[in-house]
Scaffold this motif. Structure first.
Motif, PDB file in Angstrom:
ATOM      1  N   GLU A   5      -3.259   5.643  -0.808  1.00  0.00           N
ATOM      2  CA  GLU A   5      -2.502   6.830  -0.687  1.00  0.00           C
ATOM      3  C   GLU A   5      -3.066   8.236  -1.008  1.00  0.00           C
ATOM      4  O   GLU A   5      -2.540   9.238  -0.640  1.00  0.00           O
ATOM      5  CB  GLU A   5      -1.177   6.884  -2.001  1.00  0.00           C
ATOM      6  N   GLU A  29       1.851  -1.313  -2.811  1.00  0.00           N
ATOM      7  CA  GLU A  29       1.185  -0.003  -3.520  1.00  0.00           C
ATOM      8  C   GLU A  29       0.627  -0.483  -4.917  1.00  0.00           C
ATOM      9  O   GLU A  29      -0.350   0.056  -5.150  1.00  0.00           O
ATOM     10  CB  GLU A  29       2.829   0.700  -3.789  1.00  0.00           C
ATOM     11  N   HIS A  61      -7.196   4.705  -4.017  1.00  0.00           N
ATOM     12  CA  HIS A  61      -6.050   3.872  -3.592  1.00  0.00           C
ATOM     13  C   HIS A  61      -5.625   4.588  -2.073  1.00  0.00           C
ATOM     14  O   HIS A  61      -5.977   5.845  -1.849  1.00  0.00           O
ATOM     15  CB  HIS A  61      -4.589   4.386  -4.448  1.00  0.00           C
TER      16      HIS A  61
END
Length: 814
Positions: free
Chosen positions: A661, A595, A659
């Motif tokens: 995500e 992450e 990103h």
């Protein structure tokens, strides 16, 4: 955790109860006492986010979110770029400041708990002391409270008075003043109680101690210490002239002369500059200066009036003897306890702020240096100047590969032809000269060679700090195993011009030397701050996972030395990464690590899949560093189950700063635009995105796709960047020259072009190509924000040829 603790306690108790013989009861009592001690903590009377909010000047909710994320292990670059919604678009420096304050306050809390336990253990914990500890927000306050209770300390006057049993009498002065009978405490044979005068002195000390530990008084003292009238004064140390006359050493005189500015110096504490604090402290340490803190006359009056309102509330009903005692205690509290405490606190805070400010200057300078634009697509000659042992010279290609090395001598008449021969042979148009000893002599030779032969060559002065240290490290040995350390320095100087970030990350930041008073800084604090800046720069620039070296990867947010090593080993065994998702299959890269680092890693679809690290090092990009070492056997093993799940399809978004995500929202946006994702970064694709954005707004898109506006802005921005986009494009370029001039040729009033080599609190030092740097004082900056690496046009306003110093004034940015 608590449940596990109590379970273990129950098991232990049951074992003890089954035992026979003596000691069972004693062991149970001891265990109960230990259990109670583990629960004994100092409950601070302040909230961490609120204190940070006041100090850093951010919203409480934002401070609370940042503290929560940092505590959860999130990195500063990740928070700054991908958590803008939770921080209120907080800048990196602000987040770093929040982190520093968070660590400071937690250290205060921990120290207060340790002190509370230590004092309680010796049976000296009072309600007033506990209250004072719980209200402390500075380490200096906790240290001051703990000082009298440290092992070996004789104890305060109040402690000694309490030990003589005078506390009940002291309390009577406050609670029942009409019942006071001093004579009943007189013991002619006991020191401290031998007369009523000694008894009253002991009572006075106890009352003064109680007053200074009151919460309202603690807050008042903080306010008084911050009074605008408080000043710092320094003067020539007593007996300094006599000492210098006796020694009469030039070195001692020179050392004293450096501090002449502070022989009759006075500044308000609120106006004093960080560099002045550090200089004065150093002068005091060398016993050249004497330093005092002076207070306005009304400080003591304000303190006395505040305490009288609290401790003499019923003065009209109190006996005269009690009133006189309390007034004496108030005066004693200020003169003996409060004023010295304020002085220590002010000096401590001044030093802390000066160090903090100096470290920020170091960090800011380092950031500017690391983000200097790379010199792409050029073969470069690197020159490490030297007199006796010659100038170590290396030629590198536009990918950083070493093409040739040699040693040239300044006294050799053929040096000019040799340097031009190297340039012609390898088609070099740029020469990087290290700024160490012999730099100006080398510059003169090269300048003359260019001028005499009308060569189309330019040179650049490059910071060589840390190059010699790097040349003997394991990293250098692995990079350049076949070269001597001296020649490795020349290669490093050339590569620092080719790609400053990729080369400077190999050196410990503290060795780069971009600031002042470096040795006066706390080493750990300095190292942490500079490492954080390196992590920020490497992450924001981004690295190609298939070409980045191990020591560059270890500087990436979310990665460590071990994880970086495992990534390289995985790459050597399995070939190039095809997409970001594969990084999760590297040993040690879990969900949290992925992450934090995923958004800063690039996976270009053009990276050759079967290429080894050694081969790739011949074609490094902006984040590449030449390795040249032998291949190591991979130790990372990937299970069959993981291999089965591993995607072998490239994702075009992996080439952007979006990103993973946010991929679902990015894909929805691409669908709305009707563009081909495989064309990300191409000119046609970028124009389509720009045309689409003319018909809508980031705010509307964020609302439609249920995503935060900052995140949507990042997605849109990333889709409009070309594949060769470099974060460093907006930063300073290296300053190239083709000629030089001597210091003696300088004239007051002339306009010169130069580059900022260093920035301090009092000004900037500018290299204008005359062998010495000129001082651009703050007063001559005309309100401009000058940063390290800036190219400027400056005017010479003063000249001291004897000391080879000259002053400058800002004209305009070059």
């Amino acid at each position: 955790m608590t449940q596990m603790y109590y379970s273990s306690v129950q098991v232990t108790i049951s074992k003890i109860l089954r035992e026979d013989g003596k000691g069972k009861k004693r062991r149970l009592v001891k265990m109960a006492k230990d259990e109670k001690d583990t629960k004994e903590i100092c409950k601070m009377n302040w909230e961490l986010p609120r204190v940070i909010s006041d100090r850093v000047r951010v919203k409480v909710w934002a401070a609370e979110n940042v503290v929560e994320m940092l505590s959860a292990g999130d990195t500063i670059p990740f928070i700054a770029r991908y958590r803008k919604e939770r921080t209120g678009d907080m800048e990196v420096d602000k987040i770093r400041e929040v982190e520093r304050n968070m660590e400071e306050l937690r250290a205060v809390e921990t120290k207060a708990t340790v002190v509370l336990k230590a004092v309680k253990k010796v049976g000296k914990l009072t309600r007033e002391l506990k209250c004072a500890l719980e209200n402390s927000i500075l380490m200096s306050e906790v240290e001051a409270l703990y000082a009298p209770y440290k092992p070996g300390h004789k104890g305060t006057l109040a402690e000694r008075a309490r030990a003589l049993g005078l506390e009940p009498l002291a309390l009577q002065y406050i609670n029942h003043p009409w019942r006071i009978n001093v004579e009943t405490y007189v013991r002619p044979d006991t020191k401290g109680l031998s007369s009523s005068k000694e008894v009253e002195a002991g009572v006075q000390h106890i009352l003064a101690d109680m007053m200074t530990k009151d919460k309202e008084v603690i807050d008042l003292v903080r306010q008084l210490a911050n009074d605008r009238g408080v000043a710092l004064e320094s003067s020539e140390a007593k007996g300094l002239k006599k000492k210098l006359n006796e020694k009469s050493h030039d070195k001692e005189l020179d050392k004293a002369y450096k501090y002449e500015t502070y022989f009759n110096f006075r500044r308000l504490v609120s106006h004093i500059q960080p560099h002045q604090v550090l200089a004065i402290n150093r002068g005091e340490e060398h016993k050249i200066l004497s330093v005092t803190i002076t207070y306005p006359q009304n400080i003591k009056h304000r303190f006395s009036q505040c305490l009288k309102r609290h401790w003499l509330r019923d003065e009209h009903r109190m006996p005269e003897a009690a009133v006189v005692m309390v007034k004496k205690a108030i005066e004693d509290a200020f003169d003996r306890l409060v004023q010295p405490q304020m002085t220590r606190q002010i000096r401590s805070e001044l030093l802390k702020e000066a160090r903090k400010s100096s470290i920020e200057v170091f960090a800011k300078n380092l950031k500017q240096l690391l983000l200097t634009q790379p010199c792409k697509g050029k073969n470069i000659i690197g020159l490490d100047p030297g007199f006796t042992n010659g100038c170590k010279t290396a030629v590198i290609s536009d990918t950083g590969k070493v093409l040739e090395t040699t040693v040239l001598y300044l006294r050799d008449q053929a040096m000019k032809s040799k340097i031009l021969g190297l340039a012609n042979r390898h088609r070099c148009s740029i020469i990087a000269i290290g700024d160490g000893s012999g730099c100006r002599e080398s510059e003169k030779v090269i300048s003359d060679a260019i001028k005499e032969n009308r060569a189309k060559i330019q040179y650049c002065i490059v910071r060589e700090s840390g190059a010699s240290i790097y040349s003997v490290t394991d990293v250098a040995k692995q990079d350049l195993p076949d070269l001597e350390p001296s020649l490795r320095s020349a290669v490093s100087i050339a590569r620092r011009l080719l790609d400053p970030l990729a080369e400077f990350v190999k050196v410990d930041p503290k060795h780069i030397g971009v600031g002042q008073y470096q040795h006066d800084m706390p080493e750990k604090q300095m190292q942490t701050s500079l490492d954080s800046v390196v992590e920020e720069c490497v992450s924001f620039v981004g690295v190609d996972i298939n070409t980045a070296s191990e020591h560059l990867l270890r500087r990436m947010a979310g990665l460590t030395a071990t994880r970086a090593k495992n990534i390289v080993q995985w790459r050597e065994k399995n070939g190039a990464f095809i997409n970001r998702d594969q990084i999760q299959h590297v040993k040690g890269v879990g969900a949290k690590s992925y992450e934090q680092c995923a958004g800063f890693i690039r996976v270009h679809s053009t990276s050759p899949v079967g290429q080894t690290t050694q081969e790739k090092n011949e074609e490094p990009e902006a984040s590449t560093s030449v390795s040249g070492g032998k291949k190591r056997k991979a130790t990372t093993k990937v299970s069959k189950a993981k291999k089965a799940k591993m995607s072998d399809q490239p994702n075009p978004l992996d080439m952007t700063s979006i990103h993973p995500e946010s991929y679902p929202q990015a894909q929805q946006l691409l669908d709305r635009m009707g563009v081909n994702p495989s064309e990300v970064g191409h000119i046609h694709f970028i124009r389509q995105v720009q045309d689409f954005m003319k018909k809508t707004s980031v705010t509307k898109l964020a609302e439609d796709l249920s995503v935060g506006e900052p995140t949507m802005a990042l997605i849109v921005q990333a889709l409009q960047q070309p594949l060769n986009y470099d974060f460093r494009e907006g930063f300073e370029k290296p300053l190239f020259r083709s000629g030089t001039r001597g210091f003696d040729e300088l004239k007051v009033g002339e306009i010169l072009t130069g580059k900022v080599e260093n920035v301090t609190h009092f000004g900037a030092f500018v290299d204008v190509g005359v062998g010495e740097t000129g001082l651009l004082h703050n007063s001559g900056m005309r309100g401009q924000c000058i940063q390290l690496g800036n190219r400027l046009e400056v005017k010479v306003i003063s000249l001291d040829k004897g000391r080879k110093r000259f002053g400058l004034e800002f004209v305009k940015f070059g």
